[in-house]
Design a protein around this motif. Structure first.
Motif, PDB file in Angstrom:
ATOM      1  N   VAL A   3      20.268  32.445   9.304  1.00 20.45           N
ATOM      2  CA  VAL A   3      21.448  31.906   8.643  1.00 20.45           C
ATOM      3  C   VAL A   3      20.964  30.921   7.580  1.00 20.45           C
ATOM      4  CG1 VAL A   3      23.114  32.277  10.497  1.00 20.45           C
ATOM      5  CG2 VAL A   3      21.751  30.192  10.478  1.00 20.45           C
ATOM      6  N   PHE A   4      21.628  30.951   6.445  1.00 20.66           N
ATOM      7  CA  PHE A   4      21.196  30.199   5.276  1.00 20.66           C
ATOM      8  C   PHE A   4      22.277  29.236   4.831  1.00 20.66           C
ATOM      9  CE2 PHE A   4      19.129  34.242   5.466  1.00 20.66           C
ATOM     10  CZ  PHE A   4      17.844  34.047   4.989  1.00 20.66           C
ATOM     11  N   VAL A  40      18.183  39.345  -4.719  1.00 19.47           N
ATOM     12  CA  VAL A  40      16.859  39.549  -4.123  1.00 19.47           C
ATOM     13  C   VAL A  40      17.070  40.417  -2.886  1.00 19.47           C
ATOM     14  CG1 VAL A  40      14.886  38.407  -3.028  1.00 19.47           C
ATOM     15  CG2 VAL A  40      16.045  37.307  -4.933  1.00 19.47           C
ATOM     16  N   SER A  41      16.182  41.367  -2.671  1.00 19.70           N
ATOM     17  CA  SER A  41      16.352  42.251  -1.520  1.00 19.70           C
ATOM     18  C   SER A  41      16.245  41.479  -0.205  1.00 19.70           C
ATOM     19  CB  SER A  41      15.301  43.367  -1.540  1.00 19.70           C
ATOM     20  OG  SER A  41      14.027  42.852  -1.225  1.00 19.70           O
ATOM     21  N   THR A  42      16.929  41.992   0.808  1.00 19.14           N
ATOM     22  CA  THR A  42      16.826  41.380   2.130  1.00 19.14           C
ATOM     23  C   THR A  42      15.392  41.479   2.641  1.00 19.14           C
ATOM     24  OG1 THR A  42      17.517  43.439   3.201  1.00 19.14           O
ATOM     25  CG2 THR A  42      19.243  41.813   2.746  1.00 19.14           C
ATOM     26  N   TYR A  43      14.709  42.557   2.270  1.00 24.68           N
ATOM     27  CA  TYR A  43      13.302  42.712   2.656  1.00 24.68           C
ATOM     28  C   TYR A  43      12.474  41.551   2.119  1.00 24.68           C
ATOM     29  CZ  TYR A  43       8.515  44.366   2.751  1.00 24.68           C
ATOM     30  OH  TYR A  43       7.168  44.444   2.947  1.00 24.68           O
ATOM     31  N   SER A  44      12.657  41.222   0.844  1.00 22.55           N
ATOM     32  CA  SER A  44      11.894  40.123   0.237  1.00 22.55           C
ATOM     33  C   SER A  44      12.216  38.799   0.912  1.00 22.55           C
ATOM     34  CB  SER A  44      12.186  40.028  -1.262  1.00 22.55           C
ATOM     35  OG  SER A  44      11.691  41.152  -1.940  1.00 22.55           O
ATOM     36  N   ILE A  45      13.489  38.572   1.188  1.00 24.40           N
ATOM     37  CA  ILE A  45      13.885  37.319   1.839  1.00 24.40           C
ATOM     38  C   ILE A  45      13.243  37.215   3.216  1.00 24.40           C
ATOM     39  CG2 ILE A  45      15.830  35.987   2.746  1.00 24.40           C
ATOM     40  CD1 ILE A  45      17.522  37.275   0.463  1.00 24.40           C
ATOM     41  N   ARG A  46      13.269  38.292   3.983  1.00 31.18           N
ATOM     42  CA  ARG A  46      12.618  38.282   5.309  1.00 31.18           C
ATOM     43  C   ARG A  46      11.115  38.033   5.170  1.00 31.18           C
ATOM     44  NH1 ARG A  46      16.101  42.735   5.989  1.00 31.18           N
ATOM     45  NH2 ARG A  46      17.818  42.231   7.395  1.00 31.18           N
ATOM     46  N   TYR A  47      10.516  38.700   4.199  1.00 35.76           N
ATOM     47  CA  TYR A  47       9.079  38.539   3.967  1.00 35.76           C
ATOM     48  C   TYR A  47       8.757  37.079   3.657  1.00 35.76           C
ATOM     49  CZ  TYR A  47       4.421  39.306   2.034  1.00 35.76           C
ATOM     50  OH  TYR A  47       3.073  39.244   1.794  1.00 35.76           O
ATOM     51  N   TYR A  48       9.519  36.488   2.745  1.00 29.97           N
ATOM     52  CA  TYR A  48       9.286  35.084   2.395  1.00 29.97           C
ATOM     53  C   TYR A  48       9.459  34.178   3.612  1.00 29.97           C
ATOM     54  CZ  TYR A  48       9.722  36.606  -2.510  1.00 29.97           C
ATOM     55  OH  TYR A  48       9.569  37.217  -3.721  1.00 29.97           O
ATOM     56  N   ASP A  49      10.486  34.439   4.404  1.00 29.95           N
ATOM     57  CA  ASP A  49      10.710  33.623   5.591  1.00 29.95           C
ATOM     58  C   ASP A  49       9.580  33.806   6.599  1.00 29.95           C
ATOM     59  OD1 ASP A  49      12.120  31.826   7.284  1.00 29.95           O
ATOM     60  OD2 ASP A  49      12.999  33.531   8.358  1.00 29.95           O
ATOM     61  N   ASP A  50       9.183  35.050   6.834  1.00 30.38           N
ATOM     62  CA  ASP A  50       8.109  35.328   7.796  1.00 30.38           C
ATOM     63  C   ASP A  50       6.782  34.697   7.387  1.00 30.38           C
ATOM     64  OD1 ASP A  50       9.880  36.761   9.343  1.00 30.38           O
ATOM     65  OD2 ASP A  50       9.196  38.732   8.638  1.00 30.38           O
ATOM     66  N   HIS A  51       6.597  34.461   6.097  1.00 31.57           N
ATOM     67  CA  HIS A  51       5.349  33.882   5.595  1.00 31.57           C
ATOM     68  C   HIS A  51       5.465  32.388   5.310  1.00 31.57           C
ATOM     69  CE1 HIS A  51       4.379  38.114   5.275  1.00 31.57           C
ATOM     70  NE2 HIS A  51       3.119  37.730   5.289  1.00 31.57           N
ATOM     71  N   MET A  83      27.606  28.533   5.838  1.00 35.63           N
ATOM     72  CA  MET A  83      26.404  29.284   6.182  1.00 35.63           C
ATOM     73  C   MET A  83      26.547  30.718   5.675  1.00 35.63           C
ATOM     74  SD  MET A  83      24.582  27.000   7.562  1.00 35.63           S
ATOM     75  CE  MET A  83      23.314  27.374   8.712  1.00 35.63           C
ATOM     76  N   TYR A  84      25.418  31.294   5.303  1.00 31.06           N
ATOM     77  CA  TYR A  84      25.408  32.632   4.725  1.00 31.06           C
ATOM     78  C   TYR A  84      24.500  33.546   5.541  1.00 31.06           C
ATOM     79  CZ  TYR A  84      26.875  29.893   0.656  1.00 31.06           C
ATOM     80  OH  TYR A  84      27.513  29.039  -0.191  1.00 31.06           O
ATOM     81  N   SER A  85      24.858  34.821   5.579  1.00 29.70           N
ATOM     82  CA  SER A  85      23.981  35.823   6.201  1.00 29.70           C
ATOM     83  C   SER A  85      22.920  36.223   5.181  1.00 29.70           C
ATOM     84  CB  SER A  85      24.797  37.054   6.605  1.00 29.70           C
ATOM     85  OG  SER A  85      25.215  37.761   5.443  1.00 29.70           O
ATOM     86  N   ILE A  86      21.910  36.927   5.640  1.00 29.75           N
ATOM     87  CA  ILE A  86      20.853  37.373   4.734  1.00 29.75           C
ATOM     88  C   ILE A  86      21.403  38.335   3.680  1.00 29.75           C
ATOM     89  CG2 ILE A  86      20.029  39.294   6.164  1.00 29.75           C
ATOM     90  CD1 ILE A  86      17.144  38.374   5.335  1.00 29.75           C
ATOM     91  N   GLN A  87      22.383  39.149   4.062  1.00 24.79           N
ATOM     92  CA  GLN A  87      22.998  40.076   3.105  1.00 24.79           C
ATOM     93  C   GLN A  87      23.756  39.304   2.021  1.00 24.79           C
ATOM     94  OE1 GLN A  87      23.298  40.456   6.471  1.00 24.79           O
ATOM     95  NE2 GLN A  87      22.040  42.281   6.773  1.00 24.79           N
ATOM     96  N   GLU A  88      24.447  38.251   2.404  1.00 26.49           N
ATOM     97  CA  GLU A  88      25.176  37.439   1.426  1.00 26.49           C
ATOM     98  C   GLU A  88      24.209  36.743   0.470  1.00 26.49           C
ATOM     99  OE1 GLU A  88      29.168  36.103   3.888  1.00 26.49           O
ATOM    100  OE2 GLU A  88      27.240  35.177   4.444  1.00 26.49           O
ATOM    101  N   LEU A 127      10.207  29.843   3.255  1.00 29.87           N
ATOM    102  CA  LEU A 127      11.586  29.353   3.329  1.00 29.87           C
ATOM    103  C   LEU A 127      11.664  28.402   4.522  1.00 29.87           C
ATOM    104  CD1 LEU A 127      13.417  32.771   2.722  1.00 29.87           C
ATOM    105  CD2 LEU A 127      12.770  31.031   1.031  1.00 29.87           C
ATOM    106  N   PRO A 128      11.223  27.172   4.341  1.00 30.47           N
ATOM    107  CA  PRO A 128      10.983  26.277   5.484  1.00 30.47           C
ATOM    108  C   PRO A 128      12.207  25.775   6.223  1.00 30.47           C
ATOM    109  CG  PRO A 128      10.706  25.092   3.424  1.00 30.47           C
ATOM    110  CD  PRO A 128      10.907  26.539   3.066  1.00 30.47           C
ATOM    111  N   THR A 129      13.401  25.942   5.668  1.00 28.08           N
ATOM    112  CA  THR A 129      14.567  25.348   6.329  1.00 28.08           C
ATOM    113  C   THR A 129      15.542  26.382   6.893  1.00 28.08           C
ATOM    114  OG1 THR A 129      15.757  25.166   4.219  1.00 28.08           O
ATOM    115  CG2 THR A 129      14.430  23.263   4.900  1.00 28.08           C
ATOM    116  N   VAL A 130      15.172  27.659   6.860  1.00 32.08           N
ATOM    117  CA  VAL A 130      16.060  28.704   7.385  1.00 32.08           C
ATOM    118  C   VAL A 130      16.199  28.533   8.897  1.00 32.08           C
ATOM    119  CG1 VAL A 130      16.335  31.195   7.734  1.00 32.08           C
ATOM    120  CG2 VAL A 130      15.534  30.331   5.537  1.00 32.08           C
ATOM    121  N   LYS A 131      17.425  28.666   9.361  1.00 33.56           N
ATOM    122  CA  LYS A 131      17.714  28.528  10.791  1.00 33.56           C
ATOM    123  C   LYS A 131      18.086  29.886  11.378  1.00 33.56           C
ATOM    124  CE  LYS A 131      19.552  24.546   8.822  1.00 33.56           C
ATOM    125  NZ  LYS A 131      19.021  25.109   7.614  1.00 33.56           N
ATOM    126  N   ARG A 132      18.195  29.926  12.685  1.00 35.34           N
ATOM    127  CA  ARG A 132      18.609  31.143  13.404  1.00 35.34           C
ATOM    128  C   ARG A 132      19.870  30.834  14.193  1.00 35.34           C
ATOM    129  NH1 ARG A 132      15.111  35.835  13.045  1.00 35.34           N
ATOM    130  NH2 ARG A 132      13.256  35.102  11.971  1.00 35.34           N
TER     131      ARG A 132
END
Length: 139
Positions: free
Chosen positions: A39-40, A13-24, A1-6, A27-32
């Motif tokens: 966690v990825f 890709v910026s962490t901002y973009s990854i969060r944005y994609y997940d929030d929208h 498993m990877y953190s958003i920073q990893e 990224l359908p399989t991202v877990k918490r």
């Protein structure tokens, strides 16, 4: 498993973009985890890469979301997903051709300036203010 920073470092890709994609919902399989941090896994990274690729080649977010929804629906949507990717391939190839034309012109200018600098010559391709025609009412 990877953190958003990893993931950010791994796919550039910026962490901002990854969060944005997940929030929208892109990224359908991202877990918490237990701290509610994203966690990825390797599949999530593949989603980040395809979303990033499609965005970079100009696909609107709504169309990316539709594509992802089709992926999640299963094999019966393969023909539509194929059409979407085929269209994006054509658009990306057209973009690449335009970029190549721009690059040829830039390369020509680089070679021109290199020749000027190497040979210590004036730039003969500069517009000359004195050569501009002045128009009168008689023209």
């Amino acid at each position: 498993m990877y953190s958003i920073q990893e993931v950010s470092k791994k796919v550039n890709v910026s962490t901002y973009s990854i969060r944005y994609y997940d929030d929208h919902g892109l990224l359908p399989t991202v877990k918490r985890d237990e701290n509610n941090s994203r966690v990825f896994d390797d599949v999530d990274i593949e989603w980040v890469e395809i979303v990033t690729c499609l965005r970079a080649t100009g696909m609107p977010l709504a169309k990316i979301k539709h594509y992802i929804e089709l992926c999640l629906e299963g094999d019966q949507t393969t023909p539509e997903r194929y059409r979407i990717m085929l269209e994006q391939q054509r658009e990306t190839m057209a973009q690449a051709e335009k970029i190549q034309a721009h690059l040829r012109l830039i390369n020509k200018k680089v070679n021109h300036y290199a020749n000027i600098l190497i040979n210590n010559k004036p730039d003969t391709l500069m517009p000359n203010k004195a050569s501009k025609k002045i128009y009168t009412q008689d023209d």
